[in-house]
Design a protein around this motif. Structure first.
Motif, PDB file in Angstrom:
ATOM      1  N   PRO A   1     -31.472  18.032 -30.930  1.00 11.01           N
ATOM      2  CA  PRO A   1     -32.634  17.428 -30.271  1.00 11.01           C
ATOM      3  C   PRO A   1     -32.826  15.993 -30.749  1.00 11.01           C
ATOM      4  N   ALA A   2     -33.423  15.175 -29.897  1.00 12.54           N
ATOM      5  CA  ALA A   2     -33.598  13.761 -30.232  1.00 12.54           C
ATOM      6  C   ALA A   2     -35.005  13.303 -29.899  1.00 12.54           C
ATOM      7  N   VAL A   3     -35.384  12.218 -30.528  1.00 13.10           N
ATOM      8  CA  VAL A   3     -36.567  11.467 -30.122  1.00 13.10           C
ATOM      9  C   VAL A   3     -36.055  10.278 -29.315  1.00 13.10           C
ATOM     10  N   ILE A   4     -36.403  10.242 -28.041  1.00 10.71           N
ATOM     11  CA  ILE A   4     -36.004   9.119 -27.189  1.00 10.71           C
ATOM     12  C   ILE A   4     -37.212   8.213 -27.014  1.00 10.71           C
ATOM     13  N   LEU A   5     -37.046   6.946 -27.378  1.00 10.99           N
ATOM     14  CA  LEU A   5     -38.119   5.967 -27.289  1.00 10.99           C
ATOM     15  C   LEU A   5     -37.841   5.012 -26.133  1.00 10.99           C
ATOM     16  N   ALA A   6     -38.781   4.920 -25.218  1.00  9.53           N
ATOM     17  CA  ALA A   6     -38.651   3.975 -24.113  1.00  9.53           C
ATOM     18  C   ALA A   6     -38.950   2.569 -24.625  1.00  9.53           C
ATOM     19  N   MET A   7     -37.992   1.673 -24.504  1.00  6.60           N
ATOM     20  CA  MET A   7     -38.130   0.311 -25.018  1.00  6.60           C
ATOM     21  C   MET A   7     -38.275  -0.672 -23.865  1.00  6.60           C
ATOM     22  N   ASP A   8     -39.173  -1.641 -24.035  1.00 10.49           N
ATOM     23  CA  ASP A   8     -39.316  -2.700 -23.033  1.00 10.49           C
ATOM     24  C   ASP A   8     -39.794  -3.972 -23.716  1.00 10.49           C
ATOM     25  N   GLY A   9     -39.988  -5.031 -22.944  1.00 11.40           N
ATOM     26  CA  GLY A   9     -40.596  -6.248 -23.445  1.00 11.40           C
ATOM     27  C   GLY A   9     -39.646  -7.224 -24.103  1.00 11.40           C
ATOM     28  N   GLY A  10     -40.252  -8.260 -24.719  1.00  8.80           N
ATOM     29  CA  GLY A  10     -39.497  -9.288 -25.414  1.00  8.80           C
ATOM     30  C   GLY A  10     -39.079  -8.844 -26.796  1.00  8.80           C
ATOM     31  N   ILE A  11     -38.545  -9.768 -27.569  1.00  9.73           N
ATOM     32  CA  ILE A  11     -37.944  -9.429 -28.850  1.00  9.73           C
ATOM     33  C   ILE A  11     -38.951  -8.801 -29.817  1.00  9.73           C
ATOM     34  N   CYS A  12     -40.195  -9.275 -29.840  1.00 14.82           N
ATOM     35  CA  CYS A  12     -41.166  -8.708 -30.778  1.00 14.82           C
ATOM     36  C   CYS A  12     -41.569  -7.296 -30.379  1.00 14.82           C
ATOM     37  N   SER A  13     -41.697  -7.047 -29.087  1.00 14.48           N
ATOM     38  CA  SER A  13     -41.964  -5.678 -28.633  1.00 14.48           C
ATOM     39  C   SER A  13     -40.805  -4.768 -28.998  1.00 14.48           C
ATOM     40  N   GLN A  14     -39.594  -5.265 -28.841  1.00 17.53           N
ATOM     41  CA  GLN A  14     -38.420  -4.468 -29.192  1.00 17.53           C
ATOM     42  C   GLN A  14     -38.426  -4.134 -30.681  1.00 17.53           C
ATOM     43  N   MET A  15     -38.816  -5.093 -31.512  1.00 17.90           N
ATOM     44  CA  MET A  15     -38.902  -4.833 -32.947  1.00 17.90           C
ATOM     45  C   MET A  15     -39.958  -3.777 -33.246  1.00 17.90           C
ATOM     46  N   ASN A  16     -41.080  -3.845 -32.540  1.00 19.15           N
ATOM     47  CA  ASN A  16     -42.131  -2.858 -32.730  1.00 19.15           C
ATOM     48  C   ASN A  16     -41.647  -1.461 -32.362  1.00 19.15           C
ATOM     49  N   PHE A  17     -40.926  -1.344 -31.242  1.00 18.23           N
ATOM     50  CA  PHE A  17     -40.391  -0.041 -30.845  1.00 18.23           C
ATOM     51  C   PHE A  17     -39.380   0.466 -31.881  1.00 18.23           C
ATOM     52  N   TYR A  18     -38.594  -0.442 -32.426  1.00 20.22           N
ATOM     53  CA  TYR A  18     -37.619  -0.013 -33.427  1.00 20.22           C
ATOM     54  C   TYR A  18     -38.326   0.542 -34.660  1.00 20.22           C
ATOM     55  N   LEU A  19     -39.398  -0.130 -35.098  1.00 15.73           N
ATOM     56  CA  LEU A  19     -40.159   0.374 -36.240  1.00 15.73           C
ATOM     57  C   LEU A  19     -40.769   1.733 -35.941  1.00 15.73           C
ATOM     58  N   THR A  20     -41.202   1.939 -34.704  1.00 12.82           N
ATOM     59  CA  THR A  20     -41.696   3.250 -34.299  1.00 12.82           C
ATOM     60  C   THR A  20     -40.617   4.304 -34.538  1.00 12.82           C
TER      61      THR A  20
ATOM     62  N   TYR B   1     -46.298  -2.632 -40.917  1.00 13.97           N
ATOM     63  CA  TYR B   1     -45.910  -4.007 -41.231  1.00 13.97           C
ATOM     64  C   TYR B   1     -45.838  -4.262 -42.725  1.00 13.97           C
ATOM     65  N   SER B   2     -46.731  -3.649 -43.507  1.00 13.91           N
ATOM     66  CA  SER B   2     -46.726  -3.906 -44.945  1.00 13.91           C
ATOM     67  C   SER B   2     -45.531  -3.273 -45.636  1.00 13.91           C
ATOM     68  N   ARG B   3     -45.040  -2.151 -45.101  1.00 14.22           N
ATOM     69  CA  ARG B   3     -43.928  -1.454 -45.762  1.00 14.22           C
ATOM     70  C   ARG B   3     -42.628  -1.538 -44.958  1.00 14.22           C
ATOM     71  N   LEU B   4     -42.671  -1.108 -43.702  1.00 14.88           N
ATOM     72  CA  LEU B   4     -41.441  -0.952 -42.934  1.00 14.88           C
ATOM     73  C   LEU B   4     -40.849  -2.270 -42.439  1.00 14.88           C
ATOM     74  N   PHE B   5     -41.711  -3.214 -42.068  1.00 14.94           N
ATOM     75  CA  PHE B   5     -41.200  -4.423 -41.422  1.00 14.94           C
ATOM     76  C   PHE B   5     -40.200  -5.160 -42.301  1.00 14.94           C
TER      77      PHE B   5
END
Length: 317
Positions: free
Chosen positions: A28-47, A141-145
């Motif tokens: 089983p997997a967690v599939i994350l729908a990604m969209d937006g510019g580079i900062c949104s993509q970074m946010n989805f990756y951290l998710t 942001y304080s830990r993962l980023f």
């Protein structure tokens, strides 16, 4: 169809797949729908990192970049730049119509950033299809980023941008990135608020110049002509300004890499300036952070106040 029958149908359809997961025939997997510019993509990756830390398989649905790939106005391009800026990151994506169709139908959970402040999504289990924007846990942001993102600028930048990089390095401690977000945020947006005004940028520039006598401003914007025609005449006359107009919105990741090399940041709506500062090793920088009344400083800004306790935040409406 009633909710009861929808639930029964969903369980019936998902039963064979869940059995395969239990028997370890499939993972089983967690599939994350990604969209937006580079900062949104970074946010989805951290998710995705929250799930990866729990040992779950994470896959990104990048089909949006084929089906849409534009900003909110449908004007400026948004490309999948994350693997280009951070090529070392573990990465698996899918655009499979069949796989995505199954996960969207059976395992979907949709975020509503404007109205739902819950962070319960961090505890969800696979199989899962996570779509939309969710509120972030305090430690994102304080830990993962800073644990996740670092930039090898020599590898990422092309020759033209490396020439701009040399100008930034030559400016030393005076190098100040000014991010002027326009495009789809040049008008009021319920999440981001009103666009940053010329008066804000002028006051922010004056504050940096007061503290840093050798300040040199590098302006990054998706509308460089607006910067030249509308903003530059309203900045302090003594300001030393270069409009960094090499990339355009379709290569915003290179702008972010350059901005991260500037010691000081004047931020705008969006996350470019904030993310650029967090990508730096040097914490003793000037900060000018635009806010608006409905969401003072925003989640990122509030976390940054904890993370960068010695920096200066200047808030102008």
């Amino acid at each position: 169809m009633s909710n009861y029958f929808k639930t029964v149908l969903k369980k019936t359809l998902s039963a064979p797949l869940m059995a395969a997961y239990r028997l370890k025939i499939a993972e089983p997997a967690v599939i994350l729908a990604m969209d937006g510019g580079i900062c949104s993509q970074m946010n989805f990756y951290l998710t995705g990192e929250y799930y990866r830390e729990r040992g779950l398989k994470v896959i990104f649905d990048t089909s949006w970049f084929d089906s849409c790939g534009k900003d909110l106005d449908g004007r400026f391009a948004r490309k999948l730049d994350l693997p280009l800026l951070f090529p070392y990151l573990p990465w698996e994506e899918t655009r499979s119509v069949v796989k995505l169709g199954i996960y969207r139908k059976l395992f979907a959970s949709y975020g509503d950033y404007e109205h739902d402040i819950s962070t319960a999504w961090t505890g969800y289990d696979a199989p899962l299809y996570l779509c939309g924007y969710h509120h972030n846990p305090e430690d994102m942001y304080s830990r993962l980023f800073r644990k996740t993102f670092r930039v090898d600028v020599e590898r990422v930048l092309d020759d033209r941008n490396k020439a701009m990089l040399e100008q930034i390095r030559h400016a030393g401690a005076g190098a100040t990135a000014m991010h002027v977000r326009r495009g789809d945020l040049s008008v009021y947006n319920p999440v981001y608020g009103h666009p940053a005004s010329a008066a804000y940028f002028r006051a922010a520039a004056e504050s940096v110049m007061t503290d840093c006598k050798d300040a040199k401003f590098f302006v990054f914007s998706d509308e460089p002509e607006w910067v030249r025609n509308e903003l530059l005449p309203k900045l302090p006359a003594a300001a030393d300004v270069t409009v960094a107009d090499l990339n355009g919105p379709e290569h915003g990741y290179m702008d972010l890499a350059l901005m991260a090399q500037c010691r000081n940041q004047i931020t705008s709506q969006g996350s470019h300036g904030k993310f650029a500062a967090m990508m730096r090793d040097d914490m003793s920088a000037w900060w000018c952070c635009v806010t608006h009344r409905t969401r003072p400083a925003g989640a990122i800004g509030l976390q940054m106040r904890k993370f960068f306790p010695f920096n200066i935040f200047i808030n102008f409406f």
